[in-house]
Design a protein around this motif. Structure first.
Motif, short mmCIF file in Angstrom:
data_model
loop_
_atom_site.label_atom_id
_atom_site.label_comp_id
_atom_site.label_asym_id
_atom_site.label_seq_id
_atom_site.Cartn_x
_atom_site.Cartn_y
_atom_site.Cartn_z
N HIS A 45 0.84 -1.19 0.00
CA HIS A 45 0.00 0.00 0.00
C HIS A 45 0.88 1.25 0.00
O HIS A 45 2.10 1.20 0.22
N LEU A 46 0.25 2.39 -0.21
CA LEU A 46 0.97 3.64 -0.47
C LEU A 46 1.91 4.02 0.68
O LEU A 46 3.07 4.37 0.46
N ARG A 47 1.41 3.95 1.92
CA ARG A 47 2.22 4.39 3.06
C ARG A 47 3.46 3.51 3.23
O ARG A 47 4.54 4.00 3.56
N ALA A 48 3.31 2.20 2.97
CA ALA A 48 4.47 1.30 3.09
C ALA A 48 5.53 1.65 2.04
O ALA A 48 6.73 1.61 2.32
N ILE A 49 5.08 1.99 0.82
CA ILE A 49 6.03 2.36 -0.24
C ILE A 49 6.80 3.62 0.17
O ILE A 49 8.02 3.70 0.00
N VAL A 50 6.07 4.61 0.70
CA VAL A 50 6.71 5.87 1.11
C VAL A 50 7.74 5.62 2.19
O VAL A 50 8.87 6.13 2.14
N GLN A 51 7.38 4.83 3.19
CA GLN A 51 8.28 4.58 4.32
C GLN A 51 9.52 3.79 3.90
O GLN A 51 10.65 4.10 4.29
N GLU A 52 9.32 2.74 3.11
CA GLU A 52 10.44 1.83 2.79
C GLU A 52 11.37 2.38 1.72
O GLU A 52 12.54 2.00 1.66
N THR A 53 10.85 3.25 0.85
CA THR A 53 11.73 3.85 -0.18
C THR A 53 12.33 5.17 0.29
O THR A 53 13.30 5.65 -0.31
N GLY A 54 11.74 5.79 1.33
CA GLY A 54 12.23 7.08 1.80
C GLY A 54 11.99 8.19 0.80
O GLY A 54 12.72 9.18 0.76
N THR A 55 10.93 8.05 0.00
CA THR A 55 10.58 9.04 -1.02
C THR A 55 9.37 9.84 -0.57
O THR A 55 8.44 9.26 0.02
N PRO A 56 9.34 11.15 -0.82
CA PRO A 56 8.17 11.95 -0.43
C PRO A 56 6.88 11.42 -1.03
O PRO A 56 6.87 10.85 -2.14
N MET A 57 5.77 11.62 -0.30
CA MET A 57 4.46 11.09 -0.71
C MET A 57 4.07 11.55 -2.10
O MET A 57 3.60 10.75 -2.92
N ASP A 58 4.24 12.85 -2.40
CA ASP A 58 3.78 13.35 -3.70
C ASP A 58 4.56 12.74 -4.86
O ASP A 58 4.01 12.45 -5.93
N LEU A 59 5.88 12.50 -4.66
CA LEU A 59 6.68 11.87 -5.71
C LEU A 59 6.28 10.41 -5.91
O LEU A 59 6.27 9.91 -7.04
#
Length: 547
Positions: A35-49
């Protein structure tokens, strides 16, 4: 999914969409649905990107979204498709095929759809007409109707298809990044939509599009992005709003498969035999399912009537050619009955197996020499042989045969099977048989091909990066020359600008372009091998399921 496939997918994403999309796409390939939040946390990439990256991947069909696995109310999950990402490698071949079949118009239609993922028919027709008009002489322009006709032909022959409609799965879809702009992505938590699963997949809508392509100046090109938002806010209605189209890769792959079979027959026998096989494939391409192991049966009478008129083949000659094709050891054509002058089929699975086999033999010959290739072919034909039998049948001295067999064994191209006479597996009472398992060997070679293409792409990117300054200078000078020519500058001015690149720099540029062209050509050649091996592996798996 193997490490080589992930590496190649990462390089393709980086080259075509940039570092951020590559980071998100590679993460999804390695970790599966998230899911979106897991991708943001594990990649260390900002949410909008991350959201923008997912939109890009979904737009190009490289990522699908679905309701969470934990049931209603759980976050939407995203999953990348490595098969779709690897199709990027084959883009030049799709475009060239469209150009061969439908000319420049077909080429530009496929190119636009590949670049943008999916588009409406009206938008595609306008863009292609404008591009064609730009290359025409002053005072000439391309009619929208001509482009529309070519678009319709591509749909009729199933090279283009409608994107499947998005199926709304409760409130979960509201968390997706702008689903209104992603008509090709499935959103249900059961079975994803496929283009063939709804009736209007190949139905061309009535588009009210009258006019000609517009010739744009270079100054207008910079305004395209600014005008894009205005076009969205105040769109013209053409009758196809919300109907998006995409390239049907499977249809292109069937065309590539047929061309490979026709080319193999031409090389093995002659041009007339290949034309007969081409006619049989063309007659059955609509009635034969993509996963079929052979085409629908055709009578000799039907084949005779469907042959091209410029081939003046009499009926007795055709019967002789058909008999020759049936009796050929490659078994590309088979006979399934005697009615109608004889019923004939093209053995698709057998043809792919023989093409894959020829590829394996070619690899062994190029890497290890003709004698090793002789041993490899012998094991393919005889299945199981002892070392002494290999020496006798291949007519190779014992020491050389032993070395070659061990070399092939160490490369996993040949396998050794032990058959004990007694339960204690004593070496003196055990048969040691050499064999070749074609399917596992094809899978291993496929992974080697992925590694090769990744190495070629890395080398090409390195060469380009090393000469980045010189390439930028060359592009600036070409832009200045084009501007001066458009404004009617004198020859002295043009010569002065051309001399800004010194002779050593020109030589370096020529050398760089030569290397880049060789690397591009090598990528395309390896991709042809990848396609043959993938088709054979897929056909074998399908054949086992059907069987």
């Amino acid at each position: 999914m193997t490490a080589q496939e992930v590496r190649l997918c990462g390089l393709l994403l980086q080259e075509h969409f940039g570092d951020v999309v590559e980071k998100v796409g590679t993460h999804l390939l390695r970790n599966g649905a998230q899911h979106l939040r897991a991708i943001v946390q594990e990649t260390g990439t900002p949410m909008d990107l991350v959201k923008k990256s997912l939109c890009v991947l979904i737009q190009h069909g490289a990522c699908a979204f679905s309701s969470g696995r934990k049931g209603p109310g759980s976050p939407v999950e995203y999953q990348a498709s490595f098969e779709r990402i690897l199709r990027i490698l084959r883009y030049p071949r799709y475009i060239y095929t469209a150009k061969t079949l439908y000319g420049d118009t077909g080429e530009l239609i496929i190119e636009e759809l590949l670049q943008r993922g999916h588009m409406t028919m009206s938008s595609t027709v306008k863009t292609v007409a404008d591009r064609l008009t730009l290359n025409m002489e002053e005072g000439h322009s391309m009619e929208y109707s001509e482009v529309s006709n070519t678009f319709s032909k591509l749909v009729e022959t199933h090279f283009l298809q409608r994107c499947p409609p998005v199926e709304v799965a409760g409130k979960a879809v509201s968390a997706t990044p702008d689903p209104a702009t992603t008509p090709g992505a499935p959103a249900n938590n059961t079975t994803p939509s496929t283009p063939e699963s709804f009736a209007d997949c190949y139905k061309v809508p009535h588009v009210t599009l009258i006019g000609r392509g517009k010739r744009r100046n270079s100054s207008e090109d910079g305004e395209d992005q600014r005008n894009a938002k205005r076009a969205k806010e105040d769109p013209e209605t053409h009758g196809d709003e919300g109907i998006y189209w995409q390239v049907n890769f499977e249809r292109f792959h069937l065309h590539f498969r047929d061309q490979a079979i026709i080319s193999a027959v031409a090389n093995k026998l002659d041009q007339t035999s290949s034309e007969i096989v081409r006619t049989m494939l063309r007659m059955s391409e609509v009635t034969t399912p993509p996963i079929a192991t052979c085409t629908q049966a055709l009578s000799a009478n039907e084949i005779f009537r469907s042959l091209p008129p410029n081939y003046n083949i009499s009926r007795p000659i055709l019967d002789q050619y058909l008999t020759l094709l049936v009796d050929d050891p490659m078994e590309f054509v088979g006979k399934s009955g005697d009615s109608g002058g004889g019923m004939y089929v093209v053995n698709l699975h057998r043809a792919l197996a023989n093409l894959a086999r020829a590829t394996l033999e070619s690899v062994v010959q190029e890497r290890f020499g003709s004698r090793s290739a002789r041993i490899f072919r012998l094991l393919l034909r005889k299945r199981h042989l002892e070392q002494k039998q290999v020496e006798d049948f291949a007519m190779i001295p014992a020491k050389e045969a032993k070395d070659m067999l061990y070399t092939l064994l160490s490369e996993n191209l040949v396998q050794l099977q032990e058959i004990p006479k007694t339960p204690d597996h004593a070496p003196s009472r055990t048969f040691y048989l050499y064999t070749v398992n074609q399917l596992p060997t094809a899978r291993m070679l496929l992974q080697n091909c992925f590694k090769t293409v990744a190495n070629l792409i890395e080398r090409r990117l390195f060469e380009t990066k090393e000469s980045k300054r010189l390439l930028e200078k060359s592009q600036r000078i070409e832009a200045i020359l084009a501007s001066l020519q458009a404004s009617g500058a004198e020859p002295e001015q043009l010569t002065e600008v051309e001399e800004m690149i010194t002779p050593p720099e020109k030589q370096q540029l020529e050398s760089l372009r030569h290397h880049i062209n060789k690397l591009d050509s090598a990528e395309n050649q390896v991709d042809e091998t990848i396609f043959l091996l993938e088709s054979y592996i897929k056909s074998t798996a399908t054949n086992k399921v059907i069987g």
